[in-house]
Write a protein that holds these residues in place. Structure first.
Motif, PDB file in Angstrom:
ATOM      1  N   ALA A  86       0.850  -1.197   0.000  1.00 38.43           N
ATOM      2  CA  ALA A  86       0.000   0.000   0.000  1.00 38.43           C
ATOM      3  C   ALA A  86       0.884   1.244   0.000  1.00 38.43           C
ATOM      4  N   PRO A  87       0.383   2.365  -0.524  1.00 40.19           N
ATOM      5  CA  PRO A  87       1.193   3.585  -0.545  1.00 40.19           C
ATOM      6  C   PRO A  87       1.457   4.109   0.865  1.00 40.19           C
ATOM      7  N   ILE A  88       2.462   5.002   0.937  1.00 38.49           N
ATOM      8  CA  ILE A  88       2.813   5.607   2.227  1.00 38.49           C
ATOM      9  C   ILE A  88       1.596   6.320   2.795  1.00 38.49           C
ATOM     10  N   ALA A 127     -19.232   9.670 -15.992  1.00 35.38           N
ATOM     11  CA  ALA A 127     -19.495  11.016 -15.466  1.00 35.38           C
ATOM     12  C   ALA A 127     -18.368  11.568 -14.596  1.00 35.38           C
ATOM     13  N   THR A 128     -17.822  10.749 -13.701  1.00 34.36           N
ATOM     14  CA  THR A 128     -16.804  11.283 -12.794  1.00 34.36           C
ATOM     15  C   THR A 128     -15.524  11.599 -13.565  1.00 34.36           C
ATOM     16  N   GLY A 129     -15.102  10.676 -14.435  1.00 31.22           N
ATOM     17  CA  GLY A 129     -13.901  10.911 -15.243  1.00 31.22           C
ATOM     18  C   GLY A 129     -14.081  12.110 -16.157  1.00 31.22           C
ATOM     19  N   GLY A 152      -4.336   5.142 -10.755  1.00 35.47           N
ATOM     20  CA  GLY A 152      -5.622   4.440 -10.673  1.00 35.47           C
ATOM     21  C   GLY A 152      -6.204   4.343 -12.068  1.00 35.47           C
ATOM     22  N   PHE A 153      -6.506   3.116 -12.490  1.00 42.96           N
ATOM     23  CA  PHE A 153      -7.029   2.940 -13.852  1.00 42.96           C
ATOM     24  C   PHE A 153      -8.345   2.171 -13.781  1.00 42.96           C
ATOM     25  N   GLY A 154      -9.194   2.600 -12.827  1.00 35.55           N
ATOM     26  CA  GLY A 154     -10.522   2.008 -12.706  1.00 35.55           C
ATOM     27  C   GLY A 154     -11.511   2.912 -13.425  1.00 35.55           C
ATOM     28  N   ASN A 155     -12.708   3.021 -12.866  1.00 40.44           N
ATOM     29  CA  ASN A 155     -13.749   3.815 -13.518  1.00 40.44           C
ATOM     30  C   ASN A 155     -13.285   5.263 -13.736  1.00 40.44           C
ATOM     31  N   VAL A 156     -12.850   5.920 -12.674  1.00 35.77           N
ATOM     32  CA  VAL A 156     -12.528   7.351 -12.770  1.00 35.77           C
ATOM     33  C   VAL A 156     -11.251   7.575 -13.587  1.00 35.77           C
ATOM     34  N   GLY A 157     -10.184   6.852 -13.245  1.00 37.12           N
ATOM     35  CA  GLY A 157      -8.887   7.072 -13.882  1.00 37.12           C
ATOM     36  C   GLY A 157      -8.899   6.765 -15.369  1.00 37.12           C
ATOM     37  N   ASP A 174      -2.117   1.135 -11.653  1.00 40.50           N
ATOM     38  CA  ASP A 174      -3.144   0.467 -10.858  1.00 40.50           C
ATOM     39  C   ASP A 174      -2.432  -0.344  -9.792  1.00 40.50           C
ATOM     40  N   LEU A 175      -3.136  -1.258  -9.143  1.00 43.32           N
ATOM     41  CA  LEU A 175      -2.496  -2.008  -8.059  1.00 43.32           C
ATOM     42  C   LEU A 175      -1.332  -2.872  -8.549  1.00 43.32           C
ATOM     43  N   SER A 176      -1.261  -3.121  -9.847  1.00 46.35           N
ATOM     44  CA  SER A 176      -0.167  -3.955 -10.369  1.00 46.35           C
ATOM     45  C   SER A 176       1.115  -3.156 -10.573  1.00 46.35           C
ATOM     46  N   ALA A 178      -9.810  10.983  -7.064  1.00 49.78           N
ATOM     47  CA  ALA A 178     -10.157  10.172  -5.887  1.00 49.78           C
ATOM     48  C   ALA A 178     -10.715  11.073  -4.791  1.00 49.78           C
ATOM     49  N   ASN A 179     -11.324  10.464  -3.793  1.00 56.40           N
ATOM     50  CA  ASN A 179     -11.736  11.195  -2.596  1.00 56.40           C
ATOM     51  C   ASN A 179     -10.586  11.187  -1.599  1.00 56.40           C
ATOM     52  N   GLY A 180     -10.215  12.361  -1.117  1.00 51.95           N
ATOM     53  CA  GLY A 180      -9.196  12.457  -0.067  1.00 51.95           C
ATOM     54  C   GLY A 180      -7.812  11.949  -0.434  1.00 51.95           C
TER      55      GLY A 180
HETATM   56  P1  NAD Z   1     -12.268   1.528  -9.161  1.00 54.22           P
HETATM   57  O1  NAD Z   1     -12.347   0.445  -8.161  1.00 54.22           O
HETATM   58  O2  NAD Z   1     -13.019   1.432 -10.437  1.00 54.22           O
HETATM   59  O3  NAD Z   1     -10.719   1.787  -9.556  1.00 54.22           O
HETATM   60  C1  NAD Z   1      -9.719   1.988  -8.620  1.00 54.22           C
HETATM   61  C2  NAD Z   1      -8.388   1.890  -9.368  1.00 54.22           C
HETATM   62  O4  NAD Z   1      -7.341   2.308  -8.508  1.00 54.22           O
HETATM   63  C3  NAD Z   1      -8.021   0.488  -9.823  1.00 54.22           C
HETATM   64  O5  NAD Z   1      -7.332   0.576 -11.054  1.00 54.22           O
HETATM   65  C4  NAD Z   1      -7.074   0.003  -8.717  1.00 54.22           C
HETATM   66  O6  NAD Z   1      -6.175  -1.003  -9.192  1.00 54.22           O
HETATM   67  C5  NAD Z   1      -6.349   1.288  -8.447  1.00 54.22           C
HETATM   68  N1  NAD Z   1      -5.736   1.372  -7.128  1.00 54.22           N
HETATM   69  C6  NAD Z   1      -6.282   1.112  -5.918  1.00 54.22           C
HETATM   70  N2  NAD Z   1      -5.385   1.341  -4.947  1.00 54.22           N
HETATM   71  C7  NAD Z   1      -4.255   1.774  -5.579  1.00 54.22           C
HETATM   72  C8  NAD Z   1      -2.986   2.189  -5.138  1.00 54.22           C
HETATM   73  N3  NAD Z   1      -2.704   2.178  -3.833  1.00 54.22           N
HETATM   74  N4  NAD Z   1      -2.084   2.591  -6.061  1.00 54.22           N
HETATM   75  C9  NAD Z   1      -2.379   2.588  -7.378  1.00 54.22           C
HETATM   76  N5  NAD Z   1      -3.560   2.200  -7.867  1.00 54.22           N
HETATM   77  C10 NAD Z   1      -4.479   1.793  -6.961  1.00 54.22           C
HETATM   78  O7  NAD Z   1     -12.662   2.853  -8.363  1.00 54.22           O
HETATM   79  P2  NAD Z   1     -13.210   4.230  -8.954  1.00 54.22           P
HETATM   80  O8  NAD Z   1     -14.689   4.185  -8.988  1.00 54.22           O
HETATM   81  O9  NAD Z   1     -12.443   4.585 -10.183  1.00 54.22           O
HETATM   82  O10 NAD Z   1     -12.827   5.234  -7.769  1.00 54.22           O
HETATM   83  C11 NAD Z   1     -11.510   5.741  -7.603  1.00 54.22           C
HETATM   84  C12 NAD Z   1     -11.534   6.864  -6.594  1.00 54.22           C
HETATM   85  O11 NAD Z   1     -12.436   7.885  -7.049  1.00 54.22           O
HETATM   86  C13 NAD Z   1     -12.014   6.510  -5.186  1.00 54.22           C
HETATM   87  O12 NAD Z   1     -11.346   7.343  -4.266  1.00 54.22           O
HETATM   88  C14 NAD Z   1     -13.482   6.877  -5.226  1.00 54.22           C
HETATM   89  O13 NAD Z   1     -14.001   7.142  -3.924  1.00 54.22           O
HETATM   90  C15 NAD Z   1     -13.403   8.143  -6.047  1.00 54.22           C
HETATM   91  N6  NAD Z   1     -14.675   8.528  -6.682  1.00 54.22           N
HETATM   92  C16 NAD Z   1     -15.306   7.692  -7.543  1.00 54.22           C
HETATM   93  C17 NAD Z   1     -16.489   8.115  -8.153  1.00 54.22           C
HETATM   94  C18 NAD Z   1     -17.191   7.249  -9.163  1.00 54.22           C
HETATM   95  O14 NAD Z   1     -18.172   7.734  -9.739  1.00 54.22           O
HETATM   96  N7  NAD Z   1     -16.732   6.053  -9.451  1.00 54.22           N
HETATM   97  C19 NAD Z   1     -17.036   9.358  -7.829  1.00 54.22           C
HETATM   98  C20 NAD Z   1     -16.353  10.197  -6.955  1.00 54.22           C
HETATM   99  C21 NAD Z   1     -15.168   9.764  -6.384  1.00 54.22           C
END
Ligand code: NAD
Length: 424
Positions: A7-9, A197-199, A226-231, A250-252, A325-327
């Motif tokens: 996990a990050p610092i 929408a968030t991205g 972070g390369f999930g929904n938002v990233g 991402d986590l990898s 991300a949040n926070g």
């Molecule tokens: P998600 O689960 O779709 O994606 C998270 C991504 O972050 C994944 O690629 C994961 O591998 C990566 N990740 C997690 N921990 C990591 C780390 N320590 N280092 C590097 N990569 C890491 O989540 P999401 O919906 O994209 O949400 C991401 C952030 O955005 C969260 O903080 C969430 O609260 C915030 N957010 C999301 C939304 C939304 O609509 N989805 C809205 C507002 C805020």
């Protein structure tokens, strides 16, 4: 899973303390009187319920469920429901307050709330999760309501759970009430444009900030953690606007290509590769933590909280941070970032595109009508741009960072509304 890095610092602070310290600074800058400060500091309602659920093996397990309404001053409260073993009342209270400020910054007529169930959905069957969701909805039937409190997905929940929640609530009411929850599947009244929408909002905030900093998007380099929904949507949409996304992670781990990562290829690769980028060959693999300190124009933390802390803030080498991300930034790191002259488009502004389109989902459900993706995008872009401009103006007026300015805009809106409405 072998590809997961440590996990990050982390700073000692938690995101709630970070949020409260900024709330205090903004309240002082605004000259908020103690009475209103005390009103906004305390949640309006906190509910805790026990949820006995029959498991697949016929045993009965009792789960703890929570819902906190931080504020309903601006309108019905809005906020997600989290399924995770870490859920507890203090965290839910913090996240509920966060929602109040986020809705107020983008000027949508919602208060803030948050809910959750302490459970591990990954160890439960779909049937168990469905019964738990219905039990939770039944227990919260007096709390939820399209004009009272509107839940949405959060960590561990998604459209599937929102569909069960809507169905359970509708059965209790004896009629279909799809506006009681947002983040539903499209066929149940979900909104077009919600997934991105968030991205998309992150992209709008990033472009607006680049304009102020005179960064030409066609020459801008961007790193996205972070390369999930938002990233991934933020990366794709920024690339579409001419920016060069040179690193994603991402986590990898993190993936770097100075000429630009082909974002669509990366998304396709991730989707075929169990949701992560391990083995992605169109970029060089670097350590996950290094993405935060890369020399680029714009950093978009879009993974998780507390990744920019006093331990790494002085090594950050960018002109702009846009918080998907949040926070992601601890409060103790704020002064370090400010001293370096880095502009921050803060979370409660930059990632509010999601709650904005949730609001549109609620509006469409209440209209009994469906908007095109084009209309949803156009309206949410306008809301995000207006919010950015309000926050920027407040930062100049009060001579504060964009983060404190965002809290000022939010607290000002909620406190003025409270004063007009009055109390007992
Ligand atoms: P998600 O689960 O779709 O994606 C998270 C991504 O972050 C994944 O690629 C994961 O591998 C990566 N990740 C997690 N921990 C990591 C780390 N320590 N280092 C590097 N990569 C890491 O989540 P999401 O919906 O994209 O949400 C991401 C952030 O955005 C969260 O903080 C969430 O609260 C915030 N957010 C999301 C939304 C939304 O609509 N989805 C809205 C507002 C805020």
């Amino acid at each position: 899973m072998a590809y997961i890095e440590p996990a990050p610092i982390k700073d000692k602070e938690n995101p709630f303390e970070s949020m409260m310290s900024r709330f205090q600074i903004a309240s002082q800058a605004l000259g908020l009187d103690d009475e209103v400060y005390n009103v906004l500091k305390s949640p309006a309602k906190q509910v805790q319920v026990s949820l006995p659920v029959t498991m697949d093996d016929s045993s009965i397990q009792v789960f703890e469920g929570f819902r906190v309404i931080h504020s309903n001053i601006l309108g019905p409260s809005k906020g997600g429901v989290r399924y995770d073993m870490s859920v507890h009342m203090d965290e839910v209270k913090a996240l509920a307050a966060w929602m109040t400020w986020k809705c107020a910054v983008v000027d949508i007529p919602f208060g803030g709330a948050k809910g959750g169930i302490k459970c591990n959905p990954r160890q439960m069957s779909a049937g168990e999760i469905e019964r738990l969701t219905r039990a939770y909805t039944f227990a919260m039937a007096e709390i939820f309501g399209p004009d009272r409190d509107i839940p949405a997905p959060d960590m561990g929940t998604g459209p599937r759970e929102m569909a069960w929640l809507m169905d359970a609530y509708s059965r209790i009411q004896g009629m279909t009430v799809n506006s009681v929850v947002t983040g539903k599947p499209l066929v149940l009244g979900g909104s077009l444009g919600r997934a991105e929408a968030t991205g998309r909002g992150v992209m709008v905030a990033a472009l607006a900030a680049m304009e102020k900093l005179k960064i030409n998007p066609y020459q801008a380099s961007i790193a996205v953690q972070g390369f999930g929904n938002v990233g991934s949507y933020a990366s794709l949409l920024l690339e579409e606007r001419g920016c060069r996304v040179v690193a994603v992670s991402d986590l990898s781990g993190a993936y770097y290509n100075k000429n630009g990562i082909p974002v669509e290829e990366a998304i396709k690769y991730r989707d075929k590769n169990n949701g992560h980028l391990e083995g992605f060959e169109m970029a060089e693999k670097i350590s996950g933590e290094d993405i935060i300190t890369l020399k680029v124009d714009v950093l978009v933390p879009a993974a998780t909280e507390d990744v920019i802390t006093t331990k790494n803030a002085d090594k950050i080498n960018v002109r702009l941070i846009v918080e998907g991300a949040n926070g992601p930034t601890s409060a103790n790191a704020d002064p370090i970032i400010n001293d370096k002259g880095i502009m921050v488009a803060p979370d409660i502004l930059a990632n509010a595109g999601g709650v904005t389109v949730s609001y549109f989902e609620w509006v469409q459900n209440r209209l009994g009508y469906k908007w095109s993706a084009e209309r949803v995008n156009r309206r949410s872009d306008r809301i995000m741009k207006d919010a950015f401009d309000r926050v920027y103006k407040a930062s100049l007026e009060y001579k504060v960072s964009m983060r404190i300015a965002a809290y000022i805009v939010a607290i000002d809106k909620v406190s003025k509304t409270y004063k007009f409405r009055g109390g007992f």
